[in-house]
Motif scaffolding. Sequence first.
Motif, PDB file in Angstrom:
ATOM      1  N   VAL A 167       0.841  -1.205   0.000  1.00  0.00           N
ATOM      2  CA  VAL A 167       0.000   0.000   0.000  1.00  0.00           C
ATOM      3  C   VAL A 167       0.871   1.248   0.000  1.00  0.00           C
ATOM      4  CG1 VAL A 167      -1.671   1.329   1.342  1.00  0.00           C
ATOM      5  CG2 VAL A 167      -1.943  -1.135   1.111  1.00  0.00           C
ATOM      6  N   VAL A 168       1.865   1.270   0.870  1.00  0.00           N
ATOM      7  CA  VAL A 168       2.746   2.436   0.988  1.00  0.00           C
ATOM      8  C   VAL A 168       3.550   2.626  -0.293  1.00  0.00           C
ATOM      9  CG1 VAL A 168       4.757   3.348   2.219  1.00  0.00           C
ATOM     10  CG2 VAL A 168       2.839   2.372   3.499  1.00  0.00           C
ATOM     11  N   ALA A 169       4.110   1.562  -0.826  1.00  0.00           N
ATOM     12  CA  ALA A 169       4.922   1.668  -2.046  1.00  0.00           C
ATOM     13  C   ALA A 169       4.076   2.151  -3.228  1.00  0.00           C
ATOM     14  CB  ALA A 169       5.576   0.337  -2.373  1.00  0.00           C
ATOM     15  N   GLY A 170       2.888   1.578  -3.393  1.00  0.00           N
ATOM     16  CA  GLY A 170       2.028   1.987  -4.503  1.00  0.00           C
ATOM     17  C   GLY A 170       1.566   3.420  -4.370  1.00  0.00           C
ATOM     18  N   SER A 171       1.181   3.804  -3.175  1.00  0.00           N
ATOM     19  CA  SER A 171       0.713   5.165  -2.944  1.00  0.00           C
ATOM     20  C   SER A 171       1.846   6.170  -3.146  1.00  0.00           C
ATOM     21  CB  SER A 171       0.142   5.278  -1.528  1.00  0.00           C
ATOM     22  OG  SER A 171      -0.273   6.588  -1.264  1.00  0.00           O
ATOM     23  N   ALA A 172       3.043   5.832  -2.673  1.00  0.00           N
ATOM     24  CA  ALA A 172       4.189   6.723  -2.856  1.00  0.00           C
ATOM     25  C   ALA A 172       4.508   6.895  -4.339  1.00  0.00           C
ATOM     26  CB  ALA A 172       5.407   6.178  -2.107  1.00  0.00           C
ATOM     27  N   SER A 173       4.451   5.808  -5.069  1.00  0.00           N
ATOM     28  CA  SER A 173       4.719   5.870  -6.504  1.00  0.00           C
ATOM     29  C   SER A 173       3.714   6.780  -7.209  1.00  0.00           C
ATOM     30  CB  SER A 173       4.670   4.467  -7.091  1.00  0.00           C
ATOM     31  OG  SER A 173       4.831   4.510  -8.480  1.00  0.00           O
ATOM     32  N   ARG A 174       2.420   6.629  -6.864  1.00  0.00           N
ATOM     33  CA  ARG A 174       1.398   7.486  -7.476  1.00  0.00           C
ATOM     34  C   ARG A 174       1.579   8.950  -7.092  1.00  0.00           C
ATOM     35  NH1 ARG A 174      -1.612   2.949  -6.280  1.00  0.00           N
ATOM     36  NH2 ARG A 174      -2.361   3.791  -4.300  1.00  0.00           N
ATOM     37  N   ALA A 175       2.114   9.208  -5.889  1.00  0.00           N
ATOM     38  CA  ALA A 175       2.308  10.584  -5.427  1.00  0.00           C
ATOM     39  C   ALA A 175       3.618  11.172  -5.937  1.00  0.00           C
ATOM     40  CB  ALA A 175       2.281  10.624  -3.901  1.00  0.00           C
ATOM     41  N   GLY A 176       4.436  10.364  -6.593  1.00  0.00           N
ATOM     42  CA  GLY A 176       5.714  10.857  -7.116  1.00  0.00           C
ATOM     43  C   GLY A 176       6.786  10.951  -6.043  1.00  0.00           C
ATOM     44  N   ASP A 215       9.596  17.264  -1.567  1.00  0.00           N
ATOM     45  CA  ASP A 215       8.970  18.536  -1.222  1.00  0.00           C
ATOM     46  C   ASP A 215       8.087  18.322   0.012  1.00  0.00           C
ATOM     47  OD1 ASP A 215       8.228  21.360  -1.984  1.00  0.00           O
ATOM     48  OD2 ASP A 215       6.235  20.409  -2.035  1.00  0.00           O
ATOM     49  N   ALA A 216       8.177  19.223   0.977  1.00  0.00           N
ATOM     50  CA  ALA A 216       7.446  19.068   2.240  1.00  0.00           C
ATOM     51  C   ALA A 216       5.936  19.019   2.025  1.00  0.00           C
ATOM     52  CB  ALA A 216       7.807  20.208   3.192  1.00  0.00           C
ATOM     53  N   ALA A 217       5.427  19.855   1.148  1.00  0.00           N
ATOM     54  CA  ALA A 217       3.981  19.873   0.893  1.00  0.00           C
ATOM     55  C   ALA A 217       3.536  18.549   0.275  1.00  0.00           C
ATOM     56  CB  ALA A 217       3.611  21.040  -0.015  1.00  0.00           C
ATOM     57  N   ARG A 218       4.321  18.022  -0.661  1.00  0.00           N
ATOM     58  CA  ARG A 218       3.984  16.740  -1.301  1.00  0.00           C
ATOM     59  C   ARG A 218       3.991  15.612  -0.259  1.00  0.00           C
ATOM     60  NH1 ARG A 218       6.709  14.868  -6.793  1.00  0.00           N
ATOM     61  NH2 ARG A 218       5.297  16.492  -7.455  1.00  0.00           N
ATOM     62  N   LEU A 219       4.963  15.636   0.649  1.00  0.00           N
ATOM     63  CA  LEU A 219       5.033  14.633   1.706  1.00  0.00           C
ATOM     64  C   LEU A 219       3.794  14.684   2.593  1.00  0.00           C
ATOM     65  CD1 LEU A 219       6.648  12.455   3.255  1.00  0.00           C
ATOM     66  CD2 LEU A 219       7.622  14.334   4.616  1.00  0.00           C
ATOM     67  N   MET A 220       3.369  15.888   2.980  1.00  0.00           N
ATOM     68  CA  MET A 220       2.204  16.018   3.849  1.00  0.00           C
ATOM     69  C   MET A 220       0.925  15.542   3.148  1.00  0.00           C
ATOM     70  SD  MET A 220       3.268  16.867   6.671  1.00  0.00           S
ATOM     71  CE  MET A 220       5.009  16.782   6.867  1.00  0.00           C
ATOM     72  N   VAL A 221       0.783  15.879   1.870  1.00  0.00           N
ATOM     73  CA  VAL A 221      -0.389  15.423   1.110  1.00  0.00           C
ATOM     74  C   VAL A 221      -0.380  13.903   1.013  1.00  0.00           C
ATOM     75  CG1 VAL A 221      -1.457  15.406  -1.185  1.00  0.00           C
ATOM     76  CG2 VAL A 221      -0.688  17.565  -0.178  1.00  0.00           C
ATOM     77  N   TRP A 222       0.781  13.317   0.789  1.00  0.00           N
ATOM     78  CA  TRP A 222       0.886  11.861   0.698  1.00  0.00           C
ATOM     79  C   TRP A 222       0.532  11.191   2.025  1.00  0.00           C
ATOM     80  CZ3 TRP A 222       5.141   8.639   2.599  1.00  0.00           C
ATOM     81  CH2 TRP A 222       4.988   7.298   2.235  1.00  0.00           C
ATOM     82  N   LEU A 223       1.040  11.747   3.143  1.00  0.00           N
ATOM     83  CA  LEU A 223       0.716  11.174   4.449  1.00  0.00           C
ATOM     84  C   LEU A 223      -0.779  11.274   4.746  1.00  0.00           C
ATOM     85  CD1 LEU A 223       3.756  12.420   6.557  1.00  0.00           C
ATOM     86  CD2 LEU A 223       3.312  10.101   5.726  1.00  0.00           C
ATOM     87  N   GLU A 224      -1.391  12.366   4.345  1.00  0.00           N
ATOM     88  CA  GLU A 224      -2.836  12.518   4.537  1.00  0.00           C
ATOM     89  C   GLU A 224      -3.598  11.492   3.690  1.00  0.00           C
ATOM     90  OE1 GLU A 224      -6.330  15.908   4.192  1.00  0.00           O
ATOM     91  OE2 GLU A 224      -4.282  16.411   3.632  1.00  0.00           O
ATOM     92  N   THR A 225      -3.147  11.287   2.457  1.00  0.00           N
ATOM     93  CA  THR A 225      -3.769  10.287   1.580  1.00  0.00           C
ATOM     94  C   THR A 225      -3.628   8.891   2.182  1.00  0.00           C
ATOM     95  OG1 THR A 225      -3.298  11.623  -0.365  1.00  0.00           O
ATOM     96  CG2 THR A 225      -3.742   9.296  -0.746  1.00  0.00           C
ATOM     97  N   LEU A 226      -2.439   8.579   2.682  1.00  0.00           N
ATOM     98  CA  LEU A 226      -2.236   7.271   3.320  1.00  0.00           C
ATOM     99  C   LEU A 226      -3.213   7.068   4.474  1.00  0.00           C
ATOM    100  CD1 LEU A 226       1.627   6.698   3.616  1.00  0.00           C
ATOM    101  CD2 LEU A 226      -0.018   5.313   2.378  1.00  0.00           C
ATOM    102  N   SER A 227      -3.390   8.093   5.267  1.00  0.00           N
ATOM    103  CA  SER A 227      -4.255   7.984   6.434  1.00  0.00           C
ATOM    104  C   SER A 227      -5.723   7.878   6.052  1.00  0.00           C
ATOM    105  CB  SER A 227      -4.042   9.199   7.337  1.00  0.00           C
ATOM    106  OG  SER A 227      -4.950   9.170   8.411  1.00  0.00           O
ATOM    107  N   GLN A 228      -6.187   8.770   5.181  1.00  0.00           N
ATOM    108  CA  GLN A 228      -7.612   8.840   4.867  1.00  0.00           C
ATOM    109  C   GLN A 228      -8.071   7.731   3.923  1.00  0.00           C
ATOM    110  OE1 GLN A 228      -8.368  12.793   3.457  1.00  0.00           O
ATOM    111  NE2 GLN A 228      -8.337  13.666   5.508  1.00  0.00           N
ATOM    112  N   GLU A 238      12.646  21.216   0.396  1.00  0.00           N
ATOM    113  CA  GLU A 238      12.904  19.781   0.381  1.00  0.00           C
ATOM    114  C   GLU A 238      13.266  19.300   1.780  1.00  0.00           C
ATOM    115  OE1 GLU A 238      15.572  18.232  -2.497  1.00  0.00           O
ATOM    116  OE2 GLU A 238      14.218  18.676  -4.144  1.00  0.00           O
ATOM    117  N   VAL A 239      12.762  18.111   2.120  1.00  0.00           N
ATOM    118  CA  VAL A 239      13.005  17.544   3.439  1.00  0.00           C
ATOM    119  C   VAL A 239      13.422  16.087   3.309  1.00  0.00           C
ATOM    120  CG1 VAL A 239      11.376  19.078   4.611  1.00  0.00           C
ATOM    121  CG2 VAL A 239      10.570  16.900   3.714  1.00  0.00           C
ATOM    122  N   ARG A 240      13.993  15.573   4.409  1.00  0.00           N
ATOM    123  CA  ARG A 240      14.251  14.152   4.572  1.00  0.00           C
ATOM    124  C   ARG A 240      13.315  13.681   5.673  1.00  0.00           C
ATOM    125  NH1 ARG A 240      19.787  15.771   4.057  1.00  0.00           N
ATOM    126  NH2 ARG A 240      19.810  16.151   6.276  1.00  0.00           N
ATOM    127  N   ALA A 241      12.816  12.475   5.532  1.00  0.00           N
ATOM    128  CA  ALA A 241      11.884  11.985   6.543  1.00  0.00           C
ATOM    129  C   ALA A 241      12.169  10.532   6.871  1.00  0.00           C
ATOM    130  CB  ALA A 241      10.450  12.133   6.039  1.00  0.00           C
TER     131      ALA A 241
END
Length: 164
Positions: free
Chosen positions: A88-97, A119-132, A151-154
């Motif tokens: 789930v995480v790998a597929g969602s990350a791939s779709r989010a770029g 990008d920090a904004a892209r990371l936050m949107v992806w985490l929200e998508t993963l959760s919701q 740009e961030v590292r997480a």
Amino acid sequence: MKDAILSRWQRFTVREQALLLVGALLALVCAVWLGLVQPALDWRERARLAYVGAAGDYRIIADGVARLSALNSAEAGVSDEREPVRSVVAGSASRAGIVLSRVLPDDAGRLNVWIDGVDAARLMVWLETLSQEHGVTVLRAGIEQAGRGSEVRAQLLLLGRSGA
């Protein structure tokens, strides 16, 4: 006028009258064929072709709706309960770029994920998508600036919906 036509008719020979009657009958048959029978036959064939075309269109649309429903249910997390959190995480990350630098599952069924240069904004949107959409919970997040703009590292610790 009727008398003129009748007198003209009587001046023809029997043979000429027969030829005129046959010609009139043929003209009447042609008019009926071209005016009534042929259009009815053409309409039937056009209706058959329209039905075949509509049935084909229906099958195409029904297949598309089925594919769309399958995609929507997969994205909405319906199949996520059976799908491992890693997929789930790998597929969602791939779709989010988002490129995952490292992924490491632990014994408790959680998933450690490292991401470099996103990008920090892209990371936050992806985490929200993963959760919701997928029911993935972020248990721990370590996020630091990578040095260039936004740009961030997480480093994330994620838990899937089913706990595995």
